[in-house]
Design a protein around this motif. Structure first.
Motif, PDB file in Angstrom:
ATOM      1  N   VAL A 153       1.064  -1.178  -0.186  1.00 41.87           N
ATOM      2  CA  VAL A 153       0.049  -0.107  -0.139  1.00 41.87           C
ATOM      3  C   VAL A 153       0.923   1.128  -0.190  1.00 41.87           C
ATOM      4  O   VAL A 153       0.428   2.226  -0.270  1.00 41.87           O
ATOM      5  CB  VAL A 153      -0.965   0.008   1.284  1.00 41.87           C
ATOM      6  CG1 VAL A 153      -1.933  -1.071   1.130  1.00 41.87           C
ATOM      7  CG2 VAL A 153      -0.175  -0.084   2.513  1.00 41.87           C
ATOM      8  N   GLU A 154       2.265   1.060   0.345  1.00 42.46           N
ATOM      9  CA  GLU A 154       3.249   2.160   0.234  1.00 42.46           C
ATOM     10  C   GLU A 154       4.039   2.365  -0.802  1.00 42.46           C
ATOM     11  O   GLU A 154       4.571   3.282  -1.255  1.00 42.46           O
ATOM     12  CB  GLU A 154       4.042   2.360   1.429  1.00 42.46           C
ATOM     13  CG  GLU A 154       3.258   2.494   2.835  1.00 42.46           C
ATOM     14  CD  GLU A 154       3.946   2.314   4.076  1.00 42.46           C
ATOM     15  OE1 GLU A 154       5.211   1.972   3.962  1.00 42.46           O
ATOM     16  OE2 GLU A 154       3.572   2.733   5.277  1.00 42.46           O
ATOM     17  N   HIS A 155       3.700   1.441  -1.903  1.00 39.98           N
ATOM     18  CA  HIS A 155       4.562   1.332  -3.215  1.00 39.98           C
ATOM     19  C   HIS A 155       4.112   2.394  -3.941  1.00 39.98           C
ATOM     20  O   HIS A 155       2.631   2.601  -4.284  1.00 39.98           O
ATOM     21  CB  HIS A 155       4.473  -0.238  -3.967  1.00 39.98           C
ATOM     22  CG  HIS A 155       5.216  -1.187  -3.025  1.00 39.98           C
ATOM     23  ND1 HIS A 155       4.904  -2.565  -3.337  1.00 39.98           N
ATOM     24  CD2 HIS A 155       5.795  -1.077  -1.721  1.00 39.98           C
ATOM     25  CE1 HIS A 155       5.737  -3.086  -2.426  1.00 39.98           C
ATOM     26  NE2 HIS A 155       6.452  -2.093  -1.673  1.00 39.98           N
ATOM     27  N   PRO A 156       4.906   3.057  -4.783  1.00 36.88           N
ATOM     28  CA  PRO A 156       4.340   4.223  -5.784  1.00 36.88           C
ATOM     29  C   PRO A 156       3.421   3.691  -6.666  1.00 36.88           C
ATOM     30  O   PRO A 156       2.462   4.590  -7.120  1.00 36.88           O
ATOM     31  CB  PRO A 156       5.603   4.890  -6.330  1.00 36.88           C
ATOM     32  CG  PRO A 156       6.651   4.391  -5.251  1.00 36.88           C
ATOM     33  CD  PRO A 156       6.185   3.053  -4.536  1.00 36.88           C
ATOM     34  N   GLY A 157       3.889   2.522  -7.337  1.00 42.20           N
ATOM     35  CA  GLY A 157       2.839   1.938  -8.286  1.00 42.20           C
ATOM     36  C   GLY A 157       1.525   1.733  -7.932  1.00 42.20           C
ATOM     37  O   GLY A 157       0.612   2.025  -8.547  1.00 42.20           O
ATOM     38  N   PHE A 158       1.443   0.976  -6.713  1.00 44.65           N
ATOM     39  CA  PHE A 158      -0.044   0.768  -6.206  1.00 44.65           C
ATOM     40  C   PHE A 158      -0.809   1.993  -6.192  1.00 44.65           C
ATOM     41  O   PHE A 158      -2.032   2.259  -6.233  1.00 44.65           O
ATOM     42  CB  PHE A 158       0.133   0.129  -4.874  1.00 44.65           C
ATOM     43  CG  PHE A 158      -1.276  -0.496  -4.454  1.00 44.65           C
ATOM     44  CD1 PHE A 158      -1.926  -1.515  -4.773  1.00 44.65           C
ATOM     45  CD2 PHE A 158      -1.695   0.342  -3.231  1.00 44.65           C
ATOM     46  CE1 PHE A 158      -3.138  -1.615  -3.909  1.00 44.65           C
ATOM     47  CE2 PHE A 158      -2.867   0.112  -2.670  1.00 44.65           C
ATOM     48  CZ  PHE A 158      -3.462  -0.967  -3.101  1.00 44.65           C
ATOM     49  N   ILE A 159      -0.106   3.012  -5.399  1.00 44.31           N
ATOM     50  CA  ILE A 159      -0.616   4.342  -5.147  1.00 44.31           C
ATOM     51  C   ILE A 159      -1.056   4.986  -6.375  1.00 44.31           C
ATOM     52  O   ILE A 159      -2.429   5.508  -6.437  1.00 44.31           O
ATOM     53  CB  ILE A 159       0.287   5.299  -4.384  1.00 44.31           C
ATOM     54  CG1 ILE A 159       0.611   4.848  -2.973  1.00 44.31           C
ATOM     55  CG2 ILE A 159      -0.276   6.775  -4.262  1.00 44.31           C
ATOM     56  CD1 ILE A 159       1.740   5.439  -2.182  1.00 44.31           C
ATOM     57  N   ALA A 160      -0.345   5.145  -7.522  1.00 43.44           N
ATOM     58  CA  ALA A 160      -0.801   5.465  -8.879  1.00 43.44           C
ATOM     59  C   ALA A 160      -1.810   5.048  -9.232  1.00 43.44           C
ATOM     60  O   ALA A 160      -2.946   5.427  -9.751  1.00 43.44           O
ATOM     61  CB  ALA A 160       0.363   5.463  -9.577  1.00 43.44           C
ATOM     62  N   PHE A 161      -2.084   3.454  -9.122  1.00 40.10           N
ATOM     63  CA  PHE A 161      -2.963   2.703  -9.613  1.00 40.10           C
ATOM     64  C   PHE A 161      -4.408   2.939  -8.935  1.00 40.10           C
ATOM     65  O   PHE A 161      -5.441   3.240  -9.532  1.00 40.10           O
ATOM     66  CB  PHE A 161      -2.650   1.284  -9.409  1.00 40.10           C
ATOM     67  CG  PHE A 161      -3.748   0.139 -10.061  1.00 40.10           C
ATOM     68  CD1 PHE A 161      -4.230   0.187 -11.339  1.00 40.10           C
ATOM     69  CD2 PHE A 161      -4.432  -0.437  -8.937  1.00 40.10           C
ATOM     70  CE1 PHE A 161      -5.592  -0.592 -11.555  1.00 40.10           C
ATOM     71  CE2 PHE A 161      -5.584  -1.239  -9.352  1.00 40.10           C
ATOM     72  CZ  PHE A 161      -5.998  -1.256 -10.314  1.00 40.10           C
ATOM     73  N   VAL A 162      -4.345   3.090  -7.619  1.00 39.61           N
ATOM     74  CA  VAL A 162      -5.746   3.352  -6.746  1.00 39.61           C
ATOM     75  C   VAL A 162      -6.150   4.591  -7.079  1.00 39.61           C
ATOM     76  O   VAL A 162      -7.369   4.883  -7.379  1.00 39.61           O
ATOM     77  CB  VAL A 162      -5.276   2.939  -5.460  1.00 39.61           C
ATOM     78  CG1 VAL A 162      -6.554   3.427  -4.329  1.00 39.61           C
ATOM     79  CG2 VAL A 162      -4.919   1.585  -5.190  1.00 39.61           C
ATOM     80  N   GLN A 163      -5.097   5.798  -7.229  1.00 42.73           N
ATOM     81  CA  GLN A 163      -5.594   7.169  -7.403  1.00 42.73           C
ATOM     82  C   GLN A 163      -6.290   7.187  -8.767  1.00 42.73           C
ATOM     83  O   GLN A 163      -7.158   7.990  -8.969  1.00 42.73           O
ATOM     84  CB  GLN A 163      -4.539   8.063  -7.108  1.00 42.73           C
ATOM     85  CG  GLN A 163      -4.010   8.193  -5.974  1.00 42.73           C
ATOM     86  CD  GLN A 163      -4.931   8.930  -5.179  1.00 42.73           C
ATOM     87  OE1 GLN A 163      -5.508   9.905  -5.745  1.00 42.73           O
ATOM     88  NE2 GLN A 163      -5.004   8.753  -3.694  1.00 42.73           N
ATOM     89  N   SER A 164      -5.902   6.338  -9.934  1.00 45.73           N
ATOM     90  CA  SER A 164      -6.540   6.380 -10.917  1.00 45.73           C
ATOM     91  C   SER A 164      -7.756   5.960 -11.267  1.00 45.73           C
ATOM     92  O   SER A 164      -8.608   6.350 -12.005  1.00 45.73           O
ATOM     93  CB  SER A 164      -5.237   5.522 -12.226  1.00 45.73           C
ATOM     94  OG  SER A 164      -5.566   4.382 -12.127  1.00 45.73           O
ATOM     95  N   LEU A 165      -8.055   4.953 -10.307  1.00 45.99           N
ATOM     96  CA  LEU A 165      -9.488   4.516 -10.062  1.00 45.99           C
ATOM     97  C   LEU A 165     -10.438   5.383  -9.261  1.00 45.99           C
ATOM     98  O   LEU A 165     -11.621   5.604  -9.611  1.00 45.99           O
ATOM     99  CB  LEU A 165      -9.377   3.093  -9.409  1.00 45.99           C
ATOM    100  CG  LEU A 165      -8.507   2.155 -10.172  1.00 45.99           C
ATOM    101  CD1 LEU A 165      -8.724   0.842  -9.434  1.00 45.99           C
ATOM    102  CD2 LEU A 165      -9.287   1.939 -11.759  1.00 45.99           C
ATOM    103  N   GLN A 166      -9.863   5.799  -8.122  1.00 45.38           N
ATOM    104  CA  GLN A 166     -10.374   6.599  -7.526  1.00 45.38           C
ATOM    105  C   GLN A 166      -9.702   7.696  -6.503  1.00 45.38           C
ATOM    106  O   GLN A 166      -8.956   7.500  -5.638  1.00 45.38           O
ATOM    107  CB  GLN A 166     -11.324   5.811  -6.298  1.00 45.38           C
ATOM    108  CG  GLN A 166     -12.162   6.455  -5.074  1.00 45.38           C
ATOM    109  CD  GLN A 166     -13.192   7.453  -6.010  1.00 45.38           C
ATOM    110  OE1 GLN A 166     -12.977   8.683  -5.871  1.00 45.38           O
ATOM    111  NE2 GLN A 166     -14.141   7.083  -6.311  1.00 45.38           N
TER     112      GLN A 166
END
Length: 678
Positions: A153-166
């Motif tokens: 949940v702190e990985h930049p790729g995961f954060i960018a992915f979630v932010q793109s969804l919501q």
């Protein structure tokens, strides 16, 4: 846009009369009004501010916007921008209701060459409000089920992915997701505890000790039990960290923790260990079990060894005896599989020789003995291809000799019975304790024949393997035989037949041990207070469901009305109760059908054999293996990976147990997360 077009596109506004909105064309023709459809009207109202002038007011921040002046209409684009681009601060603060976004904001830091296109919700699509807690719950489930690291949940790729969804989703920290995973574990545990409260029989536990790179031990404790519908279940109960796994008290501590955690006092039937207990460890364990659990059959069924580890140990003997030829064959297989051109030449030779084998070559995983057996078996069937491969491929110079192939086939003959038996543990959900009486007997008989071989290699290898199967039989043959007796297709007949083959003239002694044991165990079940047993209460409650009329018979037949009478019946009719077992044994055997549900048979006959069926339920729940299905063929000890070893012991237990429980179906999802602080 022309004036006439703007008038034609104007939407009817709620609350306004038709007379107020009556506009005419130059030809004095009335315009037919359309029903308002734009989504902005969920957020705006129209108010008259002066003659011929109307403005749109935001319901949240009360800011006003131009809407119409005279016959000119401003449209709705500027209103949508107010909602979609986040300029309405009141809407941003209100996270509870209408948080649907019209446009996904473009963030250049997330990559991409162009901003995303506008996305408008159609009038027919349902409105789904954003729920932060629900999203956190699903992320926790995802991490648990797929064994992702909590730090994802702190990985930049995961954060960018979630932010793109919501974009409204709040970032999560390691501590937050750790708390959510533990909360999920606690919810599932509560659901499982409620489920096992209604289990009518006893529980069997298996214990598997895992190591770690920190020299810590982790005891995996799994419970096996039969539910009120006579279905066999398997659940991981605990993962207990032991700082000194080699100590004599390590397993005792883990078992005590499990008994206390799940309220299993007085409910244990057997314990199966992945590794044999030392005498000191056994002596350390007995006092605990005597205090926490009444011994069944004087403890003869309580502590048992794991058949999967016994067979893996026997397989290691085979692989060790043939390690040189195994290496030769492995190198030949590696040569073929290392390049596509070599593989093509091998297939070409196989086709020209018309070798009928359907097996394919593959390299083995040297930590799993079944893959080595399968590699040897496939290569042996294709030995003709290997023998001729050098004529098509001059670079191939590794062909095993005929003596090598003969030895490989001998190794396969030892490994095949072990492979067939162990494979049952990876596929079936039915009680395996019955099946393994037959499998162990077959292995024992085969080894007995091999010992008499004139080939010293075969004879010596068979002796080494038989020592291990003999030790297992000494420790576990009684419980295996009792399980067979509880199968109406076999009863005592298969025990008598098998023991005669194995023990010859000593067979009557071993047969009598089983017969005495089964009768003694039955008498222990007869001595249980019948009205207080869970099954009895369950059947009485089931029979009384739906009956509301009470009479004097109700009090007479209640659990408390005739307690003394029940004691009198047990004391005076003990011989009659004992004959329940004898009656079962004297009846004819059922036909030996392949697909036979032995637990289902006892479910149908529990009224005919009320006491014996309880005993059968407990015996048939005994597991023969303490290893998980995916670890049956391992020849090395299981080790917790480096990442999980770095987590808190409570978190490790939560992640492993919750994954097992979610696999069998989870409790109802609740948006109210249990708050955990770390």
């Amino acid at each position: 846009m022309t004036e006439m077009t703007e008038i034609a596109d104007m939407e009817t506004i709620p609350g306004e009369s038709n007379n107020q909105l009556a506009l005419t064309t130059p030809e004095a023709q009335p315009i037919k009004r359309r029903k308002k459809k734009s989504m902005v009207w969920e957020y705006f109202t129209i108010e008259n501010v002066s003659a011929g002038c109307r403005r749109a007011y935001c319901k949240r921040c009360k800011q006003s916007f131009a809407y119409s002046t005279g016959s000119k209409v401003a449209g709705t684009s500027h209103l949508k921008r107010h909602i979609a681009k986040g300029t309405c601060r009141a809407l941003l603060r209100g996270q509870g209701q209408d948080n649907n976004q019209f446009i996904t904001p473009y963030n250049p830091k997330m990559g991409g060459s162009e901003p995303p296109k506008r996305r408008y919700r159609s009038p027919s699509s349902p409105f789904i409000p954003f729920d932060q807690d629900r999203c956190r719950h699903e992320i926790a489930r995802m991490i648990i089920m797929h064994e992702y690291p909590l730090h994802i949940v702190e990985h930049p790729g995961f954060i960018a992915f979630v932010q793109s969804l919501q974009p409204q989703f709040d970032k999560m920290s390691f501590n937050t997701v750790q708390g959510d995973c533990v909360a999920t574990y606690l919810r599932e545990k509560q659901s499982l505890m409620k489920f096992i409260e209604g289990i009518p029989g006893r529980f069997c536990l298996t214990l598997d000790m895992w190591s770690s790179n920190q020299t810590l031990g982790y005891v995996f404790i799994t419970g096996h039990f039969v539910d009120s519908d006579w279905k066999l279940h398997r659940r991981v109960f605990n993962v207990v960290m032991e700082p000194y796994p080699d100590s004599h008290s390590a397993l005792s501590h883990a078992i005590a923790a499990c008994i206390s955690d799940w309220s299993l006092e007085g409910k244990l039937f057997s314990l199966t260990f992945n590794h044999p207990l030392s005498e000191a460890g056994l002596e350390n364990l007995r006092p605990l079990l005597c205090v926490k659990n009444p011994l069944i059959l004087n403890g003869q069924l309580l502590i048992r060894n794991c058949i999967a580890r016994t067979m893996s140990s026997m397989a290691k003997d085979v692989l060790g005896a043939g390690q040189e030829i195994i290496k030769k064959i492995r190198d030949s297989v590696k040569y073929v599989k290392m390049s596509e051109s070599h593989d093509d030449k091998f297939i070409q030779v196989k086709n020209q020789l018309q070798v009928p084998s359907e097996k394919s070559l593959f390299l083995d995983n040297q930590t799993r003995w079944n893959t080595t057996y399968q590699m040897l078996a496939a290569a042996s069937e294709l030995k003709e291809v290997f023998d001729c491969l050098d004529t098509y491929d001059p670079d191939y110079k590794l062909a095993p000799s005929m003596e090598d192939w003969k030895l490989a086939e001998t190794l396969c003959s030892f490994l095949k019975p072990l492979f067939d038996a162990a494979s049952i543990l990876t596929t079936t959900t039915l009680p395996t304790v019955i099946t393994f009486f037959y499998e162990v007997w077959k292995i024992h008989v085969d080894l007995g024949r091999s010992i008499t071989s004139e080939d010293p290699f075969i004879s010596n290898l068979a002796k080494s393997m038989q020592e291990k199967i003999d030790k297992y039989c000494k420790d576990c043959s009684l419980v295996l035989a009792m399980a067979v007796v509880m199968d109406p297709r076999f009863k005592m007949k298969l025990v008598e037949f098998s023991f005669t083959k194995i023990y010859s003239e000593d067979a009557p002694t071993y047969i009598k041990t089983v017969d005495d044991g089964i009768h003694e165990l039955f008498l222990e079940y007869v001595a249980l207070p019948l009205p207080l047993t869970p099954t009895y209460a369950e059947e009485v409650n089931g029979a009384n469901n739906g009956k509301t009329n009470e009479s004097h018979y109700g009090n007479l037949l209640s659990d408390h009305g005739l307690t003394d009478f029940d004691v009198y019946i047990m004391e005076t009719n003990s011989q009659q109760m004992k004959s329940e077992l004898d009656q079962y044994l004297e009846e004819s055997l059922l036909p030996r059908v392949q697909e036979f549900d032995v637990l289902g048979w006892w479910k149908l006959n529990k009224m005919k054999y009320p006491t014996l069926s309880k005993m059968a339920r407990d015996i048939l729940s005994i597991p023969v293996s303490a290893a998980a299905p995916e670890s049956i063929f391992d020849i090395t000890d299981k080790q917790l990976d480096e990442y999980r070893s770095s987590l808190r012991p409570e978190t490790v237990e939560a992640l492993i147990c919750a994954k097992d429980w979610l696999h069998f179906g989870s409790s109802d999802v609740s948006n109210a997360l249990v708050k955990m602080e770390f």
